[in-house]
Design a protein around this motif. Structure first.
Motif, PDB file in Angstrom:
ATOM      1  N   LEU A  97       0.754  -1.505  -0.008  1.00  0.00           N
ATOM      2  CA  LEU A  97       0.133   0.063   0.063  1.00  0.00           C
ATOM      3  C   LEU A  97       0.890   1.118  -0.123  1.00  0.00           C
ATOM      4  N   GLU A  98       2.193   1.228   0.012  1.00  0.00           N
ATOM      5  CA  GLU A  98       3.091   2.146   0.243  1.00  0.00           C
ATOM      6  C   GLU A  98       2.737   3.270  -0.961  1.00  0.00           C
ATOM      7  N   ARG A 117       0.124   5.890   0.087  1.00  0.00           N
ATOM      8  CA  ARG A 117       0.003   6.823   1.167  1.00  0.00           C
ATOM      9  C   ARG A 117      -0.116   8.365   0.924  1.00  0.00           C
ATOM     10  N   PHE A 134      -3.872   6.465   4.007  1.00  0.00           N
ATOM     11  CA  PHE A 134      -3.800   5.711   2.778  1.00  0.00           C
ATOM     12  C   PHE A 134      -5.079   5.910   1.880  1.00  0.00           C
ATOM     13  N   ASP A 135      -4.883   6.059   0.587  1.00  0.00           N
ATOM     14  CA  ASP A 135      -5.891   6.364  -0.265  1.00  0.00           C
ATOM     15  C   ASP A 135      -6.609   4.901  -0.834  1.00  0.00           C
ATOM     16  N   LYS A 161      -8.891   6.874   3.520  1.00  0.00           N
ATOM     17  CA  LYS A 161      -8.179   8.299   3.661  1.00  0.00           C
ATOM     18  C   LYS A 161      -8.956   9.293   4.629  1.00  0.00           C
ATOM     19  N   SER A 172      -5.054   7.995  12.469  1.00  0.00           N
ATOM     20  CA  SER A 172      -4.297   6.969  11.585  1.00  0.00           C
ATOM     21  C   SER A 172      -4.195   5.535  12.564  1.00  0.00           C
ATOM     22  N   CYS A 227      -6.892   0.465  -4.675  1.00  0.00           N
ATOM     23  CA  CYS A 227      -6.174   1.859  -4.550  1.00  0.00           C
ATOM     24  C   CYS A 227      -5.833   1.829  -6.146  1.00  0.00           C
TER      25      CYS A 227
END
Ligand code: MN
Length: 452
Positions: A303-304, A307, A329-330, A353, A358, A429
């Motif tokens: 998922l990086e 971000r 995270f989107d 998001k 968080s 994503c």
């Protein structure tokens, strides 16, 4: 396609596989949008080679084993491990035969990162080790529609947060006072409660409408019967590695090192039972009859690239809750209802998001008193509502306590969830042509089990 015992040695080095790279190298190369797999990936699949999620799959009556997925193909990691292709990562081969991911996760984040890297190498275009081994390919690759997915993790403790400001505001507006919708603590700490792990089931598991005690008429005694206000909660949950021993704290800076990955999560709620029972100790039987988790755990590393910054926090949190950098995270989320007869209708679109608190803040708060976190704990976000009515994450909000029913494609109206309905939550994503997703989490409501 029988499994066969492999009795010849394939050392990873003889196939040009890398030795363990550094952590930074790994997340970059595995997430490279240019990578392609030699396994076909349908257009708009949630599972390109940049994903490499982890799950537990069973095939043809065999015991469930760890697996990953490319497109619509499941890759049996127990076979790859038997062949020695997953050696040299610091993970015992036995862990690849376990019926849940905890045994693999016990080797920690660097090992799981190295495993994802190794799988990416084995499955990418140009690597012939696996691709050109006809027997191995036939044995280790399974069509998704021929496997049964199991709950990926043996969940130890389950915590449910309440971290969407929009959701908390909507609920506070409906049930208390629109002028003071958020309770005084809400902007200062991630509110949460301890849930029940035993009734968390994998996507696709049907469940029965709960029976319970409610008080529909506030001036009359309570009654017993089927819940009439069965609701969904659009959530995501993160799964932890081992934390720290009892008495120690995990800081916001350390928190993501203890997070393995995320699942989609539908935290079913019986609103009528909840309303009557929850004072003064909070949710109980309104919440513990079933919650659905998606079958594939998408790693935080995957998922990086997605971000992003979360909502601004005002007032500034206490020092132990402060963070640096982007911690949200989107992840686009959608909810559909598929009635017993008829097509599915999308009733909400939201995004991970939107959450005010968080995951890093949730984990830091959870442990700030010395509470220990263990391998396989699940921490859910709370209902993820966005700012607009079509982005609300529960029927309670979507229909505003039933005052604004939604109309499904087959013409039926819904205020809450009906028997025979299947609720389907999707999450993915997308950025720069790269799509990473979770597939769906689905659950069908069966009628109550008759009371005897
Ligand atoms: Mn919940």
């Amino acid at each position: 396609m029988d499994r066969r015992p492999w009795n010849y040695d394939l050392s990873p080095l003889s196939h040009g596989l890398s030795s363990r790279p550094t952590l930074n190298d790994m997340s970059t190369s595995v997430n490279d949008p240019a990578l392609r797999s030699w396994i076909p990936v349908p257009k708009n699949s949630d599972f390109p080679i940049q994903n490499i999620p982890f799950g537990i799959a069973a095939w043809n009556g065999e015991p469930p084993v760890p697996a990953t997925r490319i497109g619509d193909t499941v890759v049996d990691l127990s076979i790859l491990a038997d062949m020695g292709l997953l050696d040299g990562l610091g993970i015992d081969r036995e862990a690849f035969q376990a019926p849940q991911l905890n045994d693999l996760m016990a080797f920690g984040k660097p090992a799981m990162r190295a495993l994802r890297q190794r799988l990416s190498e084995l499955l990418r275009e140009g690597n012939t080790t696996f691709r050109d081994d006809n027997v191995l390919r036939e044995d280790a690759l399974l069509p998704m529609d021929q496997v049964t997915m199991h709950l990926p993790v043996r969940i130890g403790d389950y915590t449910d947060f309440y971290s969407s400001r929009e959701h908390a505001t909507n609920v506070g507006t409906m049930f208390r006072d629109p002028a003071n919708a958020l309770l005084p603590n809400w902007l200062h700490l991630p509110v949460g409660y301890h849930g029940r792990a035993s009734s968390i089931v994998v996507s696709g598991t049907p469940f029965h409408r709960p029976m319970g005690q409610t008080r529909p008429d506030p001036n009359a005694p309570p009654v017993f019967g089927p819940s009439k206000l069965l609701d969904i909660e659009l959530e995501m949950g993160f799964i932890t590695f081992d934390g720290k021993p009892l008495g120690q704290r995990i800081s916001t800076a350390e928190a993501e090192d203890h997070i393995f990955g995320l699942v989609l999560f539908n935290d079913w709620s019986a609103r009528d039972i909840q309303t009557w029972e929850y004072v003064p100790l909070g949710p109980f039987l309104a919440k513990n009859f079933a919650s659905h988790a998606s079958a594939w755990v998408v790693t935080l590393d995957a998922l990086e690239p997605f971000r992003t910054s979360g909502p601004p926090q005002d007032p500034e949190p206490l020092p132990y809750l402060r963070t640096n950098g982007d911690r949200a995270f989107d992840i686009a989320l959608d909810v559909a209802i598929k009635p017993a007869k008829g097509e599915a209708t999308t009733v909400a679109r939201s995004n991970f998001k939107h959450l005010y608190w968080s995951m890093a803040q949730q984990l830091a708060h959870h442990t700030v008193n010395g509470c220990n976190v263990r391998n396989g704990d699940l921490m859910a976000s709370g209902t993820i509502s966005g700012p607009a009515p079509d982005s609300y994450g529960s029927m309670l909000e979507i229909t505003w306590r039933g005052t604004k029913p939604v109309t499904l494609a087959n013409g039926e109206e819904r205020k809450f969830i009906a028997d025979g309905d299947t609720v389907i939550i999707g999450g993915h994503c997308e950025k720069n042509g790269l799509r990473i997703g979770f597939g769906t989490v689905e659950g069908t409501v069966l009628p109550v089990v008759p009371y005897e």
